[in-house]
Design an enzyme around this catalytic site. Structure first.
Site, mmCIF file in Angstrom:
data_model
loop_
_atom_site.group_PDB
_atom_site.id
_atom_site.type_symbol
_atom_site.label_atom_id
_atom_site.label_comp_id
_atom_site.label_asym_id
_atom_site.label_seq_id
_atom_site.Cartn_x
_atom_site.Cartn_y
_atom_site.Cartn_z
ATOM 1 N N GLU A 267 0.850 -1.198 0.000
ATOM 2 C CA GLU A 267 0.000 0.000 0.000
ATOM 3 C C GLU A 267 0.880 1.240 0.000
ATOM 4 O OE1 GLU A 267 -3.123 -0.115 2.953
ATOM 5 O OE2 GLU A 267 -4.012 -1.896 2.059
ATOM 6 N N HIS B 188 -8.497 10.472 2.313
ATOM 7 C CA HIS B 188 -8.208 9.273 1.522
ATOM 8 C C HIS B 188 -8.380 9.636 0.052
ATOM 9 C CE1 HIS B 188 -8.136 5.244 -0.038
ATOM 10 N NE2 HIS B 188 -7.870 4.763 1.167
ATOM 11 N N ARG C 203 -0.467 9.065 1.462
ATOM 12 C CA ARG C 203 -1.803 9.605 1.161
ATOM 13 C C ARG C 203 -1.878 11.120 1.059
ATOM 14 N NH1 ARG C 203 -5.325 5.675 4.913
ATOM 15 N NH2 ARG C 203 -4.839 3.881 3.612
ATOM 16 N N HIS D 258 -10.838 11.084 5.970
ATOM 17 C CA HIS D 258 -10.738 9.663 6.310
ATOM 18 C C HIS D 258 -10.288 9.426 7.745
ATOM 19 C CE1 HIS D 258 -10.226 5.417 5.493
ATOM 20 N NE2 HIS D 258 -8.934 5.445 5.720
ATOM 21 N N ARG E 41 -0.863 9.720 8.443
ATOM 22 C CA ARG E 41 -0.770 8.304 8.835
ATOM 23 C C ARG E 41 -0.347 7.420 7.659
ATOM 24 N NH1 ARG E 41 -4.339 4.059 8.646
ATOM 25 N NH2 ARG E 41 -6.096 5.320 7.991
ATOM 26 N N SER F 227 -3.737 1.907 11.317
ATOM 27 C CA SER F 227 -4.682 2.257 12.391
ATOM 28 C C SER F 227 -5.215 1.022 13.114
ATOM 29 C CB SER F 227 -5.847 3.082 11.851
ATOM 30 O OG SER F 227 -6.468 2.413 10.795
HETATM 31 C C1 SIN Z 1 -7.804 1.523 2.661
HETATM 32 O O1 SIN Z 1 -8.187 0.360 2.534
HETATM 33 O O2 SIN Z 1 -7.387 2.178 1.717
HETATM 34 C C2 SIN Z 1 -7.888 2.169 4.016
HETATM 35 C C3 SIN Z 1 -6.921 1.566 4.939
HETATM 36 C C4 SIN Z 1 -6.405 2.562 5.935
HETATM 37 O O3 SIN Z 1 -7.074 3.564 6.191
HETATM 38 O O4 SIN Z 1 -5.294 2.376 6.427
#
Ligand code: SIN
Length: 520
Positions: free
Chosen positions: A112, A232, A278, A339, A374, A379
């Site tokens: 990610e 987000h 992000r 988010h 973050r 989280s």
């Molecule tokens: C996501 O699935 O993109 C959200 C996960 C997160 O907020 O860490």
């Protein structure tokens, strides 16, 4: 008056893991203002970041967390979480959470944004749902835990001795019986989540109204880093409908952010392209949308192996299909939405707030893990690790309270209120959400913040006249309190950092800085 050793406010991953830990030493109550599963945890598609492969290391995980957080993080907690996250995965596996595995039966590790290594554990795209279910099952089996749904904390109770205050319980609105109750407790743990409802566009459920942070503020606990709101980058653009998240894991699987013609643009902003942290992605998208006067941008999934996509992301695939989007041929329209709140009730490494007897964990807390932005999928592990640590530490307050601290007739029946006040409260909330989105959103300006501050003050004064205990009104007052604090924190921070981007103050950060400061 009901008395507990530990009162926990909130039933997401932080609250429930705290409850399971506290049940080992005392009598616990968990308050949820709606159904117990109505939490941000339950909605979390994305997973949990943990070092589980020999090629990865806690030091790399910590370095990624610091880079994503613009080095505004507390390094001790960053190190702690990088070390503890693998234990969290093991504990959740023991509870029966069905994490995805590869062909060899090992945990499947996804990638990610902001991560230098594949280290994200998922349960398809319903990771949070499965964690919520398993934790709730365990909590319901514990004879020491009372789960009180439709109970909303409205004030923290303080005992003052020689200039020192200690939190000793809460006033609680029982929404089923319409009664105000007093609940005494050795310690109180806030695990009440964030405040996405401050914004017009959010991935958060309706319950995310910042209640715990507002309660802590009114009780005198210190707050920190409220200006760092995370947006987000990818929620489905579908005007008029509730925001639907397209997990960052989809970009980890290979989807690219593109302009309407299908041209990728994120590499102009960051070397990790669509998988930049992000804050960088949301700010870059904001810039492109303003510059090209577009209401949204797009995710390109057309080149991905379609069967695997549908298997890994069944909820997202179904939602896109329902909305008539064929990912084999269509680009998916996306926009950023509020988010996560990186700031909150300031705590130490044991979740202790600056008020004795009061702890905070999960999104309502500011442990310093996230810094100014973050890192993805941090989280849920933070909630689990810090929930347990807070409950472990809180055992020190378990001694019973003095007897006549509160009036014997602590349960007060409330008169039922008319719908008119609730309707007015809703209208004020919607005005607040629009103001926050416009002036305290992804890109901010000094003048905009001052303008917004004045407007929010007007709304705050209007809401002060609502003298009822309707939950809608209490939530509105919490949101307005928090909005004022967030705006002030934004005004006080004169530089751009992480999720706080000021038009007038270029970033010191190398990657996105040059392009954004030249173009916005
Ligand atoms: C996501 O699935 O993109 C959200 C996960 C997160 O907020 O860490």
């Amino acid at each position: 008056m009901a008395r507990y050793d530990c009162l926990i406010i909130g039933s997401g991953v932080a609250g429930l893991s705290a409850a399971l830990q506290a049940a080992s030493w005392g009598k616990v109550a968990v308050l949820c203002k709606a159904e117990a599963a109505c939490t941000n945890t339950n909605l979390a598609q994305g997973g949990l970041a943990a070092v589980l492969s020999p090629e990865d290391s806690p030091a790399r995980h910590a370095a990624d967390t610091l880079a994503a957080g613009s080095w505004h993080n507390n390094q001790a907690v960053v190190k702690l979480l990088a070390q503890e996250a693998p234990h969290c995965i093991q504990a959740l596996l023991r509870l029966g959470v069905p994490f995805d595995t590869d062909e060899q039966g090992r945990l499947a590790l996804g990638l990610e944004g902001g991560h230098s290594h594949s280290r994200i554990v998922h349960a398809r795209d319903q990771t949070g749902f499965h964690i919520q279910q398993k934790l709730l099952e365990a909590v319901k089996q514990s004879p020491n835990i009372e789960l009180l749904e439709y109970h909303m904390a409205v004030e923290l109770l303080l005992e003052r001795r020689e200039e020192k205050s200690r939190c000793v319980g809460a006033k609680v609105l029982d929404l089923v019986n319409n009664r105000l109750k007093t609940m005494g407790s050795g310690a109180v743990i806030l695990a009440s989540g964030g405040a996405g409802q401050l914004y017009q566009h959010t991935t958060n459920p309706a319950v995310a109204t910042g209640d715990g942070i507002a309660l802590a503020y009114h009780a005198g606990a210190e707050l920190a880093d409220l200006e760092f709101i995370q947006f987000h980058p990818t929620t489905l653009y579908d005007p008029g409908k509730a925001a639907f998240l397209i997990s960052e894991a989809v970009r980890g699987f290979g989807a690219e952010l593109v302009l309407p013609g299908g041209t990728p643009f994120m590499h102009q902003y960051h070397r990790r392209g669509s998988l930049a942290p992000r804050d960088v992605v949301a700010q870059a998208m904001h810039h492109e949308m303003q510059h090209l006067q577009l209401p949204c941008l797009f995710l390109d999934l057309r080149h991905l192996p379609q069967a695997q996509f549908a298997e890994k992301f069944p909820t997202i695939a179904q939602k896109l299909q329902e909305r008539g989007i064929d990912v084999r041929s269509d680009l998916v329209p996306v926009v950023p939405a509020a988010h996560y709140m990186c700031g909150g009730v300031k705590t130490d490494l044991w979740g202790q707030s600056t008020l004795a007897g009061l702890y905070a964990c999960g999104e309502c807390a500011c442990t310093g893990l996230h810094g100014a932005n973050r890192l993805a999928s941090s989280s849920l592990p933070e909630g689990w690790v810090m929930g347990r640590r807070a409950a472990e530490h809180a055992a020190m307050w378990r001694q019973p309270l003095v007897n006549n601290l509160f009036p014997a007739s602590a349960e007060v029946a409330l008169a039922l209120q008319e719908g008119e006040v609730a309707a007015t409260a809703l209208a004020v909330k919607q005005q607040l959400q629009k103001l926050m989105w416009q002036w305290v959103g992804i890109v901010r300006s000094g003048e905009g913040l001052i303008h917004c501050q004045q407007q929010v003050e007007d709304l705050y004064r209007q809401a002060e006249n609502f003298s009822t205990c309707l939950p809608e009104v209490l939530e509105l007052k919490n949101l307005l309190t928090l909005a004022k604090l967030v705006i002030q924190a934004c005004i006080d921070r004169k530089e751009s950092l992480g999720g706080h981007y000021l038009k007038s103050a270029p970033f010191a950060r190398p990657a996105c800085t040059t392009v954004l400061s030249q173009l916005i």
